[in-house]
Design a protein around this motif. Sequence first.
Motif, mmCIF file in Angstrom:
data_model
loop_
_atom_site.group_PDB
_atom_site.id
_atom_site.type_symbol
_atom_site.label_atom_id
_atom_site.label_comp_id
_atom_site.label_asym_id
_atom_site.label_seq_id
_atom_site.Cartn_x
_atom_site.Cartn_y
_atom_site.Cartn_z
ATOM 1 N N LEU A 161 45.455 39.002 48.074
ATOM 2 C CA LEU A 161 45.615 40.397 48.483
ATOM 3 C C LEU A 161 45.581 40.509 49.993
ATOM 4 O O LEU A 161 44.753 39.872 50.657
ATOM 5 N N ASN A 162 46.478 41.332 50.561
ATOM 6 C CA ASN A 162 46.417 41.543 52.001
ATOM 7 C C ASN A 162 45.308 42.540 52.332
ATOM 8 O O ASN A 162 44.687 43.131 51.449
ATOM 9 N N ARG A 163 45.044 42.713 53.623
ATOM 10 C CA ARG A 163 43.914 43.536 54.054
ATOM 11 C C ARG A 163 44.035 44.975 53.531
ATOM 12 O O ARG A 163 43.059 45.545 53.041
ATOM 13 N N VAL A 168 42.108 49.204 49.707
ATOM 14 C CA VAL A 168 42.416 50.211 48.679
ATOM 15 C C VAL A 168 41.632 49.922 47.408
ATOM 16 O O VAL A 168 41.005 50.803 46.815
ATOM 17 N N ARG A 169 41.650 48.668 46.972
ATOM 18 C CA ARG A 169 40.967 48.328 45.717
ATOM 19 C C ARG A 169 39.454 48.406 45.859
ATOM 20 O O ARG A 169 38.752 48.806 44.912
ATOM 21 N N MET A 170 38.939 48.028 47.006
ATOM 22 C CA MET A 170 37.496 48.146 47.216
ATOM 23 C C MET A 170 37.063 49.609 47.199
ATOM 24 O O MET A 170 36.023 49.956 46.644
ATOM 25 N N ALA A 175 34.278 53.947 44.475
ATOM 26 C CA ALA A 175 34.310 55.286 43.893
ATOM 27 C C ALA A 175 33.921 55.249 42.419
ATOM 28 O O ALA A 175 33.174 56.102 41.934
ATOM 29 N N HIS A 176 34.425 54.256 41.706
ATOM 30 C CA HIS A 176 34.064 54.110 40.286
ATOM 31 C C HIS A 176 32.574 53.829 40.146
ATOM 32 O O HIS A 176 31.900 54.358 39.252
ATOM 33 N N GLY A 177 32.038 52.987 41.048
ATOM 34 C CA GLY A 177 30.609 52.679 41.004
ATOM 35 C C GLY A 177 29.747 53.905 41.201
ATOM 36 O O GLY A 177 28.716 54.072 40.544
ATOM 37 N N ARG A 178 30.185 54.782 42.106
ATOM 38 C CA ARG A 178 29.402 56.017 42.340
ATOM 39 C C ARG A 178 29.438 56.914 41.113
ATOM 40 O O ARG A 178 28.429 57.503 40.723
ATOM 41 N N ARG A 183 25.600 49.614 40.363
ATOM 42 C CA ARG A 183 25.397 48.947 41.653
ATOM 43 C C ARG A 183 26.452 47.869 41.834
ATOM 44 O O ARG A 183 26.977 47.305 40.873
ATOM 45 N N MET A 184 26.754 47.579 43.067
ATOM 46 C CA MET A 184 27.832 46.654 43.378
ATOM 47 C C MET A 184 27.484 45.866 44.628
ATOM 48 O O MET A 184 26.782 46.361 45.502
#
Length: 203
Positions: A161-163, A168-170, A175-178, A183-184
């Motif tokens: 994956l590029n930067r 974007v994925r992080m 957001a999903h974790g919140r 915890r992540m």
Amino acid sequence: VVGKIGSCRDVHSEVEAWHALERSEQRFRLAMESAPTGMAILDLDAQFVEVNTELCRMLGHDQDWLLLHDMPALVHPADETICRRMREDVIAGRAASVTEEIRLISRDHAVVWAQAALALLRDDEGLPRSLVAQFVNVTEAHDSREALRFMATHDPLTQLLNRRELLVRMSMLLAHGRRARSRMAVLFADLDGLKNANDTYGH
């Protein structure tokens, strides 16, 4: 025998209607057979009743084989739910026709991406009679789109994956974790001496 009693009824209009129906069905079959796309008539359980030459060519199966099978036998397992929903929507009258991009499996087990359109055929009383399906082979267009998407989101050297895509994925994961209150952890690893290895052995 004293006499005979008989009756006559004018059936001219009925005969004309029958001939008109026959001509209509002949035109439909001619159009189906000469269509440049795969076409099929299925019963309400998705069993093939009629198939055209292009569908046979597209999937590598002959007509006899297809007529012994149903549509789910040709659909990629990941797209079975989509096909079932398509059939249910048109039979229930929720849509006059539905179109989805799905994967079909050919005779040599290759994936054929197809734009599948499904519509309902009704009898004279308006009751569901059968299904008509059309399949357009979009494998080449799909593969081109995927190649462009990969080029836009991956580094050409490492294929990672590029930067931009990584960020974007992080962001999505955070957001999903919140939302899920989970915890992540993120691990960042730096490699010492990588420049020397690249300069000596090449990237």
